[in-house]
Design a protein around this motif. Structure first.
Motif, mmCIF file in Angstrom:
data_model
loop_
_atom_site.group_PDB
_atom_site.id
_atom_site.type_symbol
_atom_site.label_atom_id
_atom_site.label_comp_id
_atom_site.label_asym_id
_atom_site.label_seq_id
_atom_site.Cartn_x
_atom_site.Cartn_y
_atom_site.Cartn_z
ATOM 1 N N ARG A 16 0.837 -1.233 -0.065
ATOM 2 C CA ARG A 16 0.148 0.080 -0.023
ATOM 3 C C ARG A 16 0.703 1.219 0.182
ATOM 4 O O ARG A 16 0.602 2.228 -0.630
ATOM 5 C CB ARG A 16 -0.927 -0.065 1.179
ATOM 6 C CG ARG A 16 -2.004 -0.984 1.266
ATOM 7 C CD ARG A 16 -3.067 -0.628 2.532
ATOM 8 N NE ARG A 16 -3.779 0.429 2.235
ATOM 9 C CZ ARG A 16 -4.338 1.244 3.465
ATOM 10 N NH1 ARG A 16 -4.165 0.566 4.542
ATOM 11 N NH2 ARG A 16 -4.907 2.226 3.097
ATOM 12 N N ASP A 76 -7.008 -1.345 -6.750
ATOM 13 C CA ASP A 76 -8.130 -1.280 -6.755
ATOM 14 C C ASP A 76 -8.822 -2.121 -7.611
ATOM 15 O O ASP A 76 -8.441 -2.532 -8.736
ATOM 16 C CB ASP A 76 -8.863 0.155 -7.427
ATOM 17 C CG ASP A 76 -8.207 1.223 -6.091
ATOM 18 O OD1 ASP A 76 -8.203 0.895 -5.024
ATOM 19 O OD2 ASP A 76 -8.102 2.430 -6.617
ATOM 20 N N GLU A 103 -7.206 -4.784 -1.868
ATOM 21 C CA GLU A 103 -7.972 -3.431 -2.343
ATOM 22 C C GLU A 103 -6.813 -2.231 -1.765
ATOM 23 O O GLU A 103 -6.148 -2.534 -0.890
ATOM 24 C CB GLU A 103 -9.253 -3.218 -1.778
ATOM 25 C CG GLU A 103 -10.201 -4.224 -2.444
ATOM 26 C CD GLU A 103 -10.705 -3.945 -3.879
ATOM 27 O OE1 GLU A 103 -10.421 -2.926 -4.379
ATOM 28 O OE2 GLU A 103 -11.170 -4.981 -4.536
ATOM 29 N N SER A 105 -7.753 -0.089 -0.241
ATOM 30 C CA SER A 105 -7.967 0.231 1.241
ATOM 31 C C SER A 105 -7.348 -0.600 2.449
ATOM 32 O O SER A 105 -7.025 -0.373 3.461
ATOM 33 C CB SER A 105 -9.321 0.045 1.600
ATOM 34 O OG SER A 105 -9.600 -1.139 1.336
ATOM 35 N N GLU A 107 -8.082 -3.923 2.433
ATOM 36 C CA GLU A 107 -9.037 -4.772 2.606
ATOM 37 C C GLU A 107 -8.591 -6.103 1.860
ATOM 38 O O GLU A 107 -8.445 -6.133 0.554
ATOM 39 C CB GLU A 107 -10.499 -4.572 2.302
ATOM 40 C CG GLU A 107 -11.629 -5.687 2.455
ATOM 41 C CD GLU A 107 -12.701 -5.408 2.015
ATOM 42 O OE1 GLU A 107 -13.816 -6.135 2.141
ATOM 43 O OE2 GLU A 107 -13.022 -3.971 1.939
#
Length: 114
Positions: A16, A76, A103, A105, A107
């Motif tokens: 990330r 994404d 994802e 985020s 997740e």
């Protein structure tokens, strides 16, 4: 899917961060057989294109790594193993290496194996 080990959760965090630094389409991180980690993002230039996972594996190889324990890809719309090409991990590290798909985020959507 919150049952990731602390080590695999760290890979998602690193992926990330790599993605966020450059606003790239993907971020990826790999952990070698000694526990060291390598993080990368997508490269999309006129003359060269690499997925984040390809670059993370290349960085590990350039460091003299002999094997990989796990990987993570953050993007994404990551839904399943069909959306991420894990062949670079399979070619280098063999079968049954877990690749966490998450994802943007963070997740986790899936864990596929090479």
């Amino acid at each position: 899917m919150s049952d990731l080990s602390a080590e695999d959760a760290k890979l998602v965090t690193l992926a990330r961060a790599a993605r966020a630094r450059t606003r790239a389409a993907e971020g990826a991180a790999v952990r070698d057989s000694d526990g060291r980690t390598y993080a990368a993002c997508t490269v999309a230039l006129d003359t060269v294109e690499l997925t984040a996972l390809q670059l993370a594996v290349a960085m590990a190889l350039a460091s003299g790594v002999k094997g990989l324990e796990a990987a993570a890809v953050v993007a994404d719309g990551v839904a399943d193993g069909d959306s991420v090409d894990v062949n670079v991990v399979r070619h280098f590290a063999g079968a049954n290496v877990p690749v966490v798909l998450a994802e943007g985020s963070g997740e986790v959507r899936d864990v596929v194996h090479t």
